[in-house]
Design an enzyme around this catalytic site. Structure first.
Site, short mmCIF file in Angstrom:
data_model
loop_
_atom_site.label_atom_id
_atom_site.label_comp_id
_atom_site.label_asym_id
_atom_site.label_seq_id
_atom_site.Cartn_x
_atom_site.Cartn_y
_atom_site.Cartn_z
N LEU A 110 -3.24 11.46 -4.96
CA LEU A 110 -2.94 10.56 -4.13
C LEU A 110 -1.48 9.89 -4.61
O LEU A 110 -0.92 9.14 -4.26
CB LEU A 110 -3.78 9.24 -4.22
CG LEU A 110 -5.27 9.34 -3.89
CD1 LEU A 110 -6.18 8.17 -3.90
CD2 LEU A 110 -5.39 9.93 -2.16
N GLY A 111 -1.16 11.01 -5.48
CA GLY A 111 0.19 10.65 -5.80
C GLY A 111 0.54 9.73 -6.93
O GLY A 111 1.83 9.05 -6.61
N SER A 112 -0.35 9.36 -7.65
CA SER A 112 -0.12 8.28 -8.64
C SER A 112 1.01 8.59 -9.77
O SER A 112 1.89 7.64 -9.82
CB SER A 112 -1.50 7.86 -9.43
OG SER A 112 -1.56 8.41 -10.39
N SER A 113 1.04 9.52 -10.25
CA SER A 113 2.24 9.95 -11.21
C SER A 113 3.60 9.65 -10.40
O SER A 113 4.54 9.16 -11.17
CB SER A 113 2.00 11.12 -11.97
OG SER A 113 2.07 12.36 -10.68
N ALA A 114 3.95 10.12 -9.30
CA ALA A 114 5.01 9.74 -8.69
C ALA A 114 5.36 8.48 -8.21
O ALA A 114 6.53 8.04 -8.40
CB ALA A 114 5.10 10.79 -7.35
N ALA A 142 -6.30 12.29 -8.24
CA ALA A 142 -7.05 12.55 -7.39
C ALA A 142 -6.49 13.02 -5.93
O ALA A 142 -6.61 12.92 -4.90
CB ALA A 142 -7.63 11.16 -6.87
N ASP A 199 5.46 14.05 -3.17
CA ASP A 199 4.83 12.84 -3.89
C ASP A 199 6.06 11.70 -4.09
O ASP A 199 5.83 10.81 -3.60
CB ASP A 199 4.20 12.91 -4.89
CG ASP A 199 2.66 13.56 -4.48
OD1 ASP A 199 2.66 13.89 -3.34
OD2 ASP A 199 1.81 13.71 -5.36
N VAL A 217 -6.11 7.93 -10.26
CA VAL A 217 -5.30 8.92 -10.82
C VAL A 217 -6.07 10.42 -10.64
O VAL A 217 -7.14 10.14 -10.59
CB VAL A 217 -5.01 8.64 -12.48
CG1 VAL A 217 -4.08 7.47 -12.67
CG2 VAL A 217 -6.37 8.82 -13.32
#
Ligand code: PMV
Length: 327
Positions: A112-116, A110, A158, A108
């Site tokens: 890398l688009g974790s929330s999307a 970072a 994202d 998270v």
């Protein structure tokens, strides 16, 4: 039994920051995914748990009560998810209670688009559970709304890549264009572990551009050329050229001040260990770097990044966007 859906994380291969000023960027979905497991509850509450982040809480009449973990973090992770859920239940026309469990292999905060990826997975799972037909465009719309509460004015990269997967060419005025990429792109992602704020990095570039517009404009034009050539190199399966272009792209990002010491360490380590090219990815100022590698060099580069203090992992392109895993 609940419904499980998943969506992929991303890396920006080329063009970050300059994309804010209308230049093109290339983004790639990677084989790290966020999973959402959704089931219905007897009451009207919305319960959420993030297994990896050790967070859990329950929304009752719109108010979040934290059960586990840091309140601020739980709020920032769960509020956007709730917004996505609300949008779908609005379509459904009835308020129902849900248990949502999030499992993610995406680091998270970072870049890398974790929330999307989480928002897209939750949107797909909730839609499927309550029987609201969600096209990919619907899922994109909902996860973009959720993303706006996370980032303010996101470009939309994202949510688009989390929804559609594959490789996309993105430009603010023309939107997304899928890129046909048939070759394997062996990448190593190195997480510096240094937290950064996308907003601050974007602001930094804006200030520099205001002060030195003649110079920064030329850097932007060079970045556009890098992206256009990269599109050709991807079509021609030309890894060597892609690597060179990554190095040039990094130099341009360095020029506008968004690299930092932690990124330089990892990038230099990767190049010395035989990477075809390496650059920061996303906002910079910490976060992650990516290195392009021939398959036979992957181990050496992983080790070099680790020794330089980073947290590396191998990532491959995935064509699979958001999908239902289990129903
Ligand atoms: O938040 P990140 O690390 O995925 O990076 C955002 C990419 C930028 O080009 C810097 C900003 C944007 O909105 O496109």
């Amino acid at each position: 039994m609940g419904v499980v859906a998943s969506a992929p994380a991303k890396v920006i291969l080329f063009g970050e920051h300059f994309v804010v000023y209308g230049e093109p960027a290339i983004v790639l979905a990677i084989d790290k995914r966020a999973y959402a497991n959704v089931e219905s509850r007897k009451d009207k509450r919305l319960y959420m748990r993030s297994a990896n982040l050790n967070l859990s809480g329950c929304f009752e009449n719109g108010i979040l009560r934290i059960e586990q973990g840091d309140a601020k973090e739980a709020k920032s992770r769960f509020e956007p998810v709730k917004l996505a859920v609300d949008k779908i239940l609005e379509k459904y026309g009835e308020r129902v209670g849900l248990n949502i469990e999030i499992n993610s292999t995406v680091p998270v905060a970072a870049g890398l688009g974790s929330s999307a990826a989480v928002a897209a997975a939750v949107a797909a799972a909730v839609g499927e559970l309550v029987g609201v037909k969600m096209t990919k465009e619907d899922i994109l719309r909902v996860s973009f709304e959720a993303e706006k509460t996370v980032h303010g004015t996101p470009s939309g990269i994202d949510p688009a890549i989390a929804t559609f997967g594959g490789a996309l060419l993105f430009q603010t005025d023309t939107g997304f264009k899928p890129l046909e990429v048939s070759m394997d792109i062996p990448l190593i992602i190195g997480n510096t572990g240094v937290e950064r704020s996308t907003r601050l990095q974007v602001e930094k570039v804006r200030n520099l551009r205001e002060k030195h517009s003649q110079i920064v404009d030329h850097i932007m034009w060079a970045a556009r050329e890098v992206v256009l050539r990269a599109v050709d190199a991807l079509k021609e399966n030309d890894l060597e050229t892609l690597g060179e272009l990554m190095n040039i792209n990094h130099a341009l990002l360095y020029g506008v001040g968004v690299s930092d010491e932690s990124l330089e360490w990892l990038i230099n380590a990767a190049r010395k260990a035989g990477a075809l090219g390496a650059k920061l990815t996303g906002a910079g100022g910490g976060g992650c770097m990516i290195a392009l590698s021939k398959n036979e060099k992957l181990e050496d580069i992983l080790e070099a990044i680790q020794r330089a203090g980073g947290r590396p992992f191998v990532a491959r392109k995935t064509d699979e966007g958001v999908r239902i895993e289990q129903n």
